[in-house]
Design a protein around this motif. Structure first.
Motif, PDB file in Angstrom:
ATOM      1  N   VAL A 164       0.671  -1.304  -0.170  1.00  0.00           N
ATOM      2  CA  VAL A 164      -0.101  -0.110   0.092  1.00  0.00           C
ATOM      3  C   VAL A 164       1.049   1.288   0.065  1.00  0.00           C
ATOM      4  N   ILE A 165       0.472   2.359  -0.431  1.00  0.00           N
ATOM      5  CA  ILE A 165       1.017   3.712  -0.464  1.00  0.00           C
ATOM      6  C   ILE A 165       0.545   4.175   0.898  1.00  0.00           C
ATOM      7  N   ILE A 179      -4.320   3.401  -5.876  1.00  0.00           N
ATOM      8  CA  ILE A 179      -3.128   4.290  -6.617  1.00  0.00           C
ATOM      9  C   ILE A 179      -2.651   3.789  -7.717  1.00  0.00           C
ATOM     10  N   GLN A 180      -2.716   4.499  -8.788  1.00  0.00           N
ATOM     11  CA  GLN A 180      -1.847   4.339 -10.124  1.00  0.00           C
ATOM     12  C   GLN A 180      -0.449   4.947 -10.008  1.00  0.00           C
ATOM     13  N   ALA A 181       0.324   4.365 -10.944  1.00  0.00           N
ATOM     14  CA  ALA A 181       1.759   4.684 -10.955  1.00  0.00           C
ATOM     15  C   ALA A 181       1.537   6.580 -11.059  1.00  0.00           C
ATOM     16  N   GLU A 182       0.790   6.754 -12.376  1.00  0.00           N
ATOM     17  CA  GLU A 182       0.788   8.283 -12.330  1.00  0.00           C
ATOM     18  C   GLU A 182       0.501   9.091 -11.157  1.00  0.00           C
ATOM     19  N   ALA A 236       4.843   6.697   1.139  1.00  0.00           N
ATOM     20  CA  ALA A 236       5.794   5.511   0.991  1.00  0.00           C
ATOM     21  C   ALA A 236       5.203   4.401   0.742  1.00  0.00           C
ATOM     22  N   LEU A 237       5.886   3.309  -0.023  1.00  0.00           N
ATOM     23  CA  LEU A 237       5.157   2.142  -0.211  1.00  0.00           C
ATOM     24  C   LEU A 237       5.546   0.977   0.738  1.00  0.00           C
ATOM     25  N   PHE A 257      -1.533  -0.170  -3.979  1.00  0.00           N
ATOM     26  CA  PHE A 257      -0.896   0.381  -5.010  1.00  0.00           C
ATOM     27  C   PHE A 257      -1.158  -0.618  -6.294  1.00  0.00           C
ATOM     28  N   ALA A 258      -1.942  -0.078  -7.317  1.00  0.00           N
ATOM     29  CA  ALA A 258      -2.312  -0.985  -8.187  1.00  0.00           C
ATOM     30  C   ALA A 258      -1.326  -1.094  -9.609  1.00  0.00           C
TER      31      ALA A 258
END
Length: 295
Positions: A164-165, A179-182, A236-237, A257-258
């Protein structure tokens, strides 16, 4: 000298007869005779003599008898100790996250079942743990990785770990389902140490997607990372298990985090050459590896 000969000798002394000793042990009488002869050859002395219709020990045999009984007793005792593996050390290599948030309840149960086994917990990152397990420096490794395989190792998937972020509760990520990378573009990132597998995955995804990201801090300590996030210094991840308490206390928010590469599993690894003592197998069974398929 075989223990069998000493056991036969003790039974002859007990029964006073080759025939009755043979019946008790399930041997032919000729086998009893041969074993006693070989024992006598080994000691260079007559141990048993005929007295009427029975057999009795000579002076040499009488001298040997208590030693023979003690040798057999010690042998039985040693088998029991070895089979129980009641003493010794189990060395486990793992990362900080799993050492702090996954292993403790399992170690507590294991200690109750094997109180005389000392546990050596060796922290490290995955590449070091894998190498030390292969070299035999560690009995087992517990790693957090994408599905892992190695021709020299047994691998058991224990469970999937959600990554998770994490962010301050007032962060703009509040209310998002994923949450996507972008979404991380321009966000100050608080990273785990170099060598961490999920850090490597995150950076690979961001670079591959050409996301403009900002590494702001790097820590080798999870508590430091979490505290910096609490104070709004970045996001943070981390694995969800590492932040469960802070989420419950509403000190942090955690959003999955998807990404297809964000599939990480807690996995047990050990060498295919490893001697599997009862204590070792007890640990493997305890954490549930026996119910999962080898990779």
């Amino acid at each position: 000298m075989e223990l069998t000969y000493l056991r036969t000798f003790c039974e002859v002394a007990k029964h006073g007869s080759f025939t009755r000793a043979a019946e008790y042990l399930g041997y032919a009488q000729s086998s009893i005779t041969t074993q006693i002869q070989r024992l006598e050859e080994s000691y260079g002395a007559v141990l048993v003599e005929r007295f009427g219709r029975s057999m009795r020990l000579t002076i040499a045999g009488e001298a040997l008898l208590p030693y023979a009984k003690e040798v057999l007793r010690l042998h039985e005792e040693s088998k029991e100790v070895v089979s129980r593996q009641s003493k010794g050390t189990l060395s486990i290599g793992t990362i900080e996250t799993l050492a702090a948030y996954y292993l403790p309840p399992h170690l507590q149960t294991y200690r109750q079942q094997y109180p005389d086994i000392s546990i050596m917990l060796q922290p490290g990152n995955e590449p070091i743990i894998i190498e030390q397990v292969k070299e035999g420096a560690l009995d087992v490794g517990i790693i957090l990785d994408p599905p892992f395989s190695d021709p020299e190792l047994h691998t058991h998937v224990l469970r999937e770990e959600e990554l998770v972020i994490i962010a301050n509760p007032e962060h703009r990520f509040k209310g998002l389902n994923a949450i996507q990378a972008e979404d991380l573009a321009g966000e100050p990132l608080i990273l785990t140490e170099d060598g961490c597998t999920y850090r490597a995955m995150l950076l690979k995804v961001l670079r591959g997607s050409e996301i403009d990201f900002k590494p702001s801090y790097e820590f080798g300590n999870l508590e430091a990372i979490k505290q910096c996030v609490v104070y709004g210094l970045g996001v943070a991840l981390l694995p969800r298990i590492a932040v469960a308490d802070e989420i419950r206390k509403r000190q942090l928010i955690a959003v999955p985090f998807a990404h297809p590469e964000c599939k990480f599993y807690t996995q047990l690894i050990y060498s295919k050459k490893k001697w599997q003592s009862k204590a070792f197998l007890g640990f493997v069974d305890l954490i549930g590896a026996g119910n999962h398929q080898n990779l």
